[in-house]
Design a protein around this motif. Structure first.
Motif, PDB file in Angstrom:
ATOM      1  N   GLY A  43    -116.618 -95.288 -50.098  1.00  0.00           N
ATOM      2  CA  GLY A  43    -115.713 -95.008 -51.210  1.00  0.00           C
ATOM      3  C   GLY A  43    -115.317 -93.549 -51.234  1.00  0.00           C
ATOM      4  O   GLY A  43    -114.159 -93.199 -51.483  1.00  0.00           O
ATOM      5  N   PHE A  44    -116.266 -92.666 -50.956  1.00  0.00           N
ATOM      6  CA  PHE A  44    -115.978 -91.223 -50.895  1.00  0.00           C
ATOM      7  C   PHE A  44    -115.022 -90.922 -49.748  1.00  0.00           C
ATOM      8  O   PHE A  44    -114.057 -90.175 -49.912  1.00  0.00           O
ATOM      9  N   ALA A  64    -111.524 -92.182 -50.543  1.00  0.00           N
ATOM     10  CA  ALA A  64    -110.803 -91.316 -51.482  1.00  0.00           C
ATOM     11  C   ALA A  64    -110.162 -90.143 -50.750  1.00  0.00           C
ATOM     12  O   ALA A  64    -109.118 -89.639 -51.167  1.00  0.00           O
ATOM     13  N   ILE A  70    -106.560 -91.007 -49.357  1.00  0.00           N
ATOM     14  CA  ILE A  70    -105.509 -91.302 -50.324  1.00  0.00           C
ATOM     15  C   ILE A  70    -104.836 -89.986 -50.704  1.00  0.00           C
ATOM     16  O   ILE A  70    -105.481 -89.056 -51.166  1.00  0.00           O
ATOM     17  N   LEU A 115    -103.549 -95.942 -49.541  1.00  0.00           N
ATOM     18  CA  LEU A 115    -104.346 -96.972 -50.208  1.00  0.00           C
ATOM     19  C   LEU A 115    -104.748 -98.082 -49.238  1.00  0.00           C
ATOM     20  O   LEU A 115    -105.892 -98.546 -49.261  1.00  0.00           O
ATOM     21  N   ALA A 169    -107.513 -96.772 -46.999  1.00  0.00           N
ATOM     22  CA  ALA A 169    -108.789 -96.712 -47.717  1.00  0.00           C
ATOM     23  C   ALA A 169    -109.395 -98.107 -47.867  1.00  0.00           C
ATOM     24  O   ALA A 169    -110.603 -98.294 -47.667  1.00  0.00           O
ATOM     25  N   TRP A 214    -112.958 -99.563 -46.249  1.00  0.00           N
ATOM     26  CA  TRP A 214    -113.988-100.231 -47.034  1.00  0.00           C
ATOM     27  C   TRP A 214    -114.307-101.615 -46.448  1.00  0.00           C
ATOM     28  O   TRP A 214    -115.475-102.012 -46.357  1.00  0.00           O
TER      29      TRP A 214
END
Length: 179
Positions: free
Chosen positions: A21-22, A25, A28, A38, A41, A45
């Motif tokens: 998640g880091f 981010a 983005i 997006l 990212a 994930w």
């Protein structure tokens, strides 16, 4: 999973989720009102989820999820292009489009409002509106569009309309491709 059992593997997966998640981010980016990265990212994930599932000895599920991610990224791309306004010629050139009009500095506010109104009436939402000094009491009003694919004919029609109907002395548009 072999070292600590099910409970420890769940804890490791939780750390993977927060770590990815880091990283997600970080990819983005916001450009004016437009957000990019997006999809990248989300794909990061999903890739981490495939690795976590494979690490939990669920190889069939990992292969299925990997296939779904590839299919989703491949088949949903035309939908993304449609949302970003595919040109009629079928090109898939991604660019930043801007429309510029030149007018008197005292009329910058109303001219900017008129420009945004005309663009949005043609379903071309504006990400940014900038006013740049030209000197001699003149300014350039530059509207940067949200869309990444706009038919040149539509922009030509808008620029022609602004020049003929509204008496704008200088109206033009340009596209800058992304590197």
């Amino acid at each position: 999973q072999r070292l600590g059992g099910d409970v420890e593997s769940i804890r490791v997966i939780a750390y993977v989720v927060s770590g990815i998640g880091f990283l997600g981010a970080g990819v983005i980016m916001k450009e004016g009102m437009n957000v990019r990265g997006l999809n990248t990212a989300a794909t990061l994930w999903c890739s981490a989820a495939v690795g976590a599932i494979a690490g939990s000895d669920m190889l069939a599920e990992a292969a299925l999820l990997a296939g779904l991610v590839v299919v989703a990224n491949t088949l949903l791309r035309p939908l993304v292009d449609a949302i970003n306004r595919i040109p009629l010629e079928g090109r898939s050139l991604e660019a930043s489009y801007s429309v510029t009009i030149t007018g008197s500095a005292t009329q910058a506010g109303p001219l900017g409002d008129m420009l945004v109104e005309h663009l949005e009436a043609q379903s071309l939402p504006v990400a940014e509106l900038d006013v740049e000094e030209r000197g001699e009491g003149r300014v350039d009003i530059v509207a940067t569009l949200v869309s990444t694919n706009v038919p040149s004919r539509e922009l030509d029609d808008i620029v022609d309309h602004l020049a003929t109907v509204h008496g704008i002395a200088h109206a033009t548009w340009q596209a800058r491709t992304h590197d």
